[in-house]
Design a protein around this motif. Structure first.
Motif, short mmCIF file in Angstrom:
data_model
loop_
_atom_site.label_atom_id
_atom_site.label_comp_id
_atom_site.label_asym_id
_atom_site.label_seq_id
_atom_site.Cartn_x
_atom_site.Cartn_y
_atom_site.Cartn_z
N GLN A 71 0.84 -1.20 0.00
CA GLN A 71 0.00 0.00 0.00
C GLN A 71 0.87 1.25 0.00
O GLN A 71 0.58 2.23 -0.70
CB GLN A 71 -0.93 0.00 1.21
CG GLN A 71 -1.94 1.15 1.21
CD GLN A 71 -2.80 1.15 2.45
OE1 GLN A 71 -2.43 0.63 3.50
NE2 GLN A 71 -3.98 1.75 2.33
N LEU A 72 1.94 1.22 0.79
CA LEU A 72 2.87 2.36 0.83
C LEU A 72 3.47 2.63 -0.55
O LEU A 72 3.50 3.77 -1.01
CB LEU A 72 3.98 2.07 1.84
CG LEU A 72 5.12 3.10 1.92
CD1 LEU A 72 4.60 4.41 2.47
CD2 LEU A 72 6.26 2.57 2.77
N GLN A 73 3.90 1.57 -1.22
CA GLN A 73 4.49 1.72 -2.55
C GLN A 73 3.49 2.30 -3.54
O GLN A 73 3.82 3.19 -4.33
CB GLN A 73 5.00 0.37 -3.06
CG GLN A 73 6.24 -0.13 -2.36
CD GLN A 73 6.65 -1.51 -2.81
OE1 GLN A 73 5.81 -2.41 -2.94
NE2 GLN A 73 7.94 -1.70 -3.08
N GLN A 74 2.24 1.81 -3.49
CA GLN A 74 1.22 2.26 -4.43
C GLN A 74 0.86 3.73 -4.20
O GLN A 74 0.81 4.53 -5.14
CB GLN A 74 -0.04 1.40 -4.31
CG GLN A 74 -1.15 1.75 -5.30
CD GLN A 74 -0.71 1.56 -6.74
OE1 GLN A 74 -0.29 0.47 -7.11
NE2 GLN A 74 -0.80 2.60 -7.54
N VAL A 75 0.63 4.09 -2.94
CA VAL A 75 0.20 5.46 -2.63
C VAL A 75 1.30 6.47 -2.97
O VAL A 75 1.04 7.51 -3.59
CB VAL A 75 -0.20 5.57 -1.14
CG1 VAL A 75 -0.40 7.03 -0.74
CG2 VAL A 75 -1.49 4.78 -0.88
N VAL A 76 2.52 6.18 -2.58
CA VAL A 76 3.61 7.12 -2.84
C VAL A 76 3.92 7.19 -4.34
O VAL A 76 4.21 8.28 -4.87
CB VAL A 76 4.87 6.73 -2.04
CG1 VAL A 76 6.05 7.64 -2.41
CG2 VAL A 76 4.59 6.84 -0.54
N SER A 77 3.84 6.05 -5.03
CA SER A 77 4.05 6.07 -6.48
C SER A 77 3.01 6.94 -7.17
O SER A 77 3.33 7.72 -8.08
CB SER A 77 4.00 4.64 -7.04
OG SER A 77 5.06 3.86 -6.53
N VAL A 90 1.36 12.35 -9.64
CA VAL A 90 0.63 13.61 -9.52
C VAL A 90 1.59 14.79 -9.44
O VAL A 90 1.40 15.82 -10.10
CB VAL A 90 -0.28 13.57 -8.28
CG1 VAL A 90 -0.84 14.96 -7.98
CG2 VAL A 90 -1.43 12.60 -8.48
N SER A 91 2.64 14.63 -8.66
CA SER A 91 3.63 15.70 -8.51
C SER A 91 4.28 16.04 -9.84
O SER A 91 4.45 17.22 -10.19
CB SER A 91 4.68 15.27 -7.49
OG SER A 91 5.62 16.30 -7.28
N ALA A 92 4.65 15.01 -10.60
CA ALA A 92 5.29 15.24 -11.91
C ALA A 92 4.34 15.93 -12.87
O ALA A 92 4.73 16.85 -13.60
CB ALA A 92 5.75 13.91 -12.49
N LYS A 93 3.08 15.51 -12.88
CA LYS A 93 2.10 16.10 -13.79
C LYS A 93 1.86 17.58 -13.46
O LYS A 93 1.66 18.40 -14.35
CB LYS A 93 0.78 15.33 -13.72
CG LYS A 93 0.84 13.93 -14.30
CD LYS A 93 0.99 13.97 -15.81
CE LYS A 93 0.94 12.58 -16.41
NZ LYS A 93 1.13 12.61 -17.88
N MET A 94 1.88 17.91 -12.18
CA MET A 94 1.62 19.29 -11.79
C MET A 94 2.76 20.21 -12.17
O MET A 94 2.60 21.43 -12.21
CB MET A 94 1.34 19.37 -10.29
CG MET A 94 -0.06 18.92 -9.93
SD MET A 94 -0.52 19.33 -8.23
CE MET A 94 0.44 18.14 -7.31
#
Length: 482
Positions: free
Chosen positions: A109-115, A120-124
């Motif tokens: 879950q940690l890997q999925q959420v942070v990925s 999102v960060s890159a797209k912004m």
């Protein structure tokens, strides 16, 4: 190379998990053990995502979060905490947190959420793929569209708005027929008079007659006082009757008279009441075919269709979808406390590929769901709800239901990530079957249940699930058993 900042005073388990999940050389991880240290590292080197403990030794994680947002609100922040209560999670999400994880953290879950946060960060930080091209403020209820079909609609509104004649607006459900009716009203000489809208399909027959024409005290059981109907209330103004194709035959004669003579009697009364009402009607049905088949009064159809406006389905509106998406996102930003300014190109491609059986109404619903799941100022494909692959289901008017090819529907659903195919196909079949049977019985649920070989209770439950409605009242259907 994505850079992750972990702000947590736990120096054992979580840092080890983070380093294991996001090891170099593909990622960099930086760790701070206090709020002050975390803010200093954030200011020195802006990370692509932040993992933030809710409880820190020097200050609240929520306070740190608000300071992070004041520096750069584009950075996704994921809270992690031992606290299992719902209040903190709700508060964090209300403030705009990307997600919320409980300790001990599940590694997958940690890997999925942070990925996802990295994406999102890159797209912004990418240049805007689609940006608003107008500074006009979005107006709730405005007609939006520049395609050739919509330009013809605007011309038609201009031609007929000043004329005191009935107008019939046709088009699939969700295409914006009431918006067109309001535009006609606003540009007419009656725009200082009242405007009322009534959905004929949503009200049982006996109640619909009372809603339209009113009733006298004692006219029927429960009529304990006189009621003024819509044709009296809207005197001097405009009445919009949506789904007039679902009006029972018994009411159609009375409707014809009020259009021709501008007079009527209340239910249970003898007094003739004169009125001055402009009528605008709408339907998703082919009333000309229905009148030829004897399912709708031909004389009423000809009176209603003095001037006709046909609204195009969303899938036929050329490049309007992009314009509509920008308009609705901009309009719903304040309502949903979001700041989405850009639409990712893949998001637009997914929306363009869909057939939009529910038209504009469905588009608004899909965008609202996506915005509620969004984080940041870019609307990404991952925020979108699952869209049905059943293109053939786009025609909600099941007069043409025989053309639906279930083999093609099933084939379109068969893919590696497919799920719930049984329910999807059976829902589509029930929608077609129940609609046609109810049309055949003129809305009589008792007769429809008998033809289908199921109980009326089962029929009613399934109708509610499918969003089907009929104009006959429950009492009338139950009376069929007597």
């Amino acid at each position: 190379m994505p850079h992750l900042l972990l702000i947590d005073d736990d120096q054992a388990i979580l840092p080890q998990q983070v380093r294991a999940a996001f090891s170099g050389p593909t990622h960099t991880v930086e760790i701070a053990c206090s709020g002050a240290a975390g803010l200093a590292k954030f200011a020195a080197r802006t990370p692509d995502a932040v993992l933030l403990d809710l409880r820190l030794p020097d200050q609240s994680g929520l306070d740190v979060y608000m300071k992070i947002r004041s520096i750069d609100r584009r950075v996704p922040v994921v809270f992690v905490t031992m606290t299992q209560g719902a209040d903190n999670a709700i508060e964090a999400m209300k403030l705009g947190a990307f997600d919320y994880l409980f300790k001990p953290v599940d590694l997958k879950q940690l890997q999925q959420v942070v990925s996802d946060a990295f994406v999102v960060s890159a797209k912004m930080r990418e240049p805007a793929i689609v940006a608003d091209t107008t500074d006009d403020p979005p107006v709730d209820g405005a007609l939006v569209g520049n395609c050739s079909l919509m330009r013809e609609v605007y011309k038609s509104i201009g031609r007929v708005s000043a004329q005191n004649v009935p107008v019939l607006i046709s088009g699939e459900s969700g295409t914006g027929k009431e918006l067109v009716a309001r535009a006609i009203y606003q540009h007419s000489d009656r725009n200082e008079g009242p405007f009322l809208a009534l959905n004929c399909a949503a009200i049982p027959e006996q109640l619909l007659e009372s809603e339209l024409f009113g009733h006298e005290k004692g006219a029927f059981t429960g009529a304990d006082r006189r009621r003024i109907g819509k044709f009296e209330q809207v005197n001097g103004g405009t009445l919009f009757l949506d789904e007039i194709g679902d009006m029972p035959l018994g009411l159609q004669a009375k409707m014809l008279r009020v259009i021709q003579e501008q007079q009527f009697e209340r239910v249970g009364g003898n007094e003739t009441i004169r009125t001055d009402v402009r009528l605008i009607a709408a339907t998703h049905r082919d009333l000309k075919t229905w009148s030829n088949d004897g399912r709708y009064r031909a004389d009423l159809y000809y009176r209603l269709s003095v001037f006709m406006i046909e609204l195009p389905a969303l899938r036929d509106r050329e490049n309007d979808l992009e314009l509509l998406v920008r308009h609705f996102v901009k309009r719903m930003n304040p309502e949903l406390a979001r700041e989405i300014r850009h639409i990712d190109s893949q998001t637009l491609e997914i929306l363009r590929a869909y057939n939009w059986p529910g038209n504009i109404r469905e588009l608004q619903s899909v965008l609202k769901q996506a915005m509620l799941h969004s984080s940041g100022d870019v609307l990404l494909p991952s925020f979108l709800p699952k869209l049905d692959a059943i293109e053939e289901s786009s025609n909600h008017d099941t007069d043409n239901a025989s053309s639906v090819n279930f083999e093609k529907i099933i084939a379109s659903l068969l893919r590696p990530d497919a799920a719930d195919i049984y329910d999807i196909v059976h829902r589509q079949l029930d929608l077609i079957l129940l609609k046609q049977v109810l049309d055949f019985t003129d809305g009589n649920q008792h007769q429809a249940a008998k033809i289908l070989g199921i109980s009326r209770q089962t029929l009613r439950v399934r109708m509610r699930e499918l969003g089907l409605s009929v104009t006959q009242s429950v009492e009338q259907n139950e009376a069929a058993d007597v």
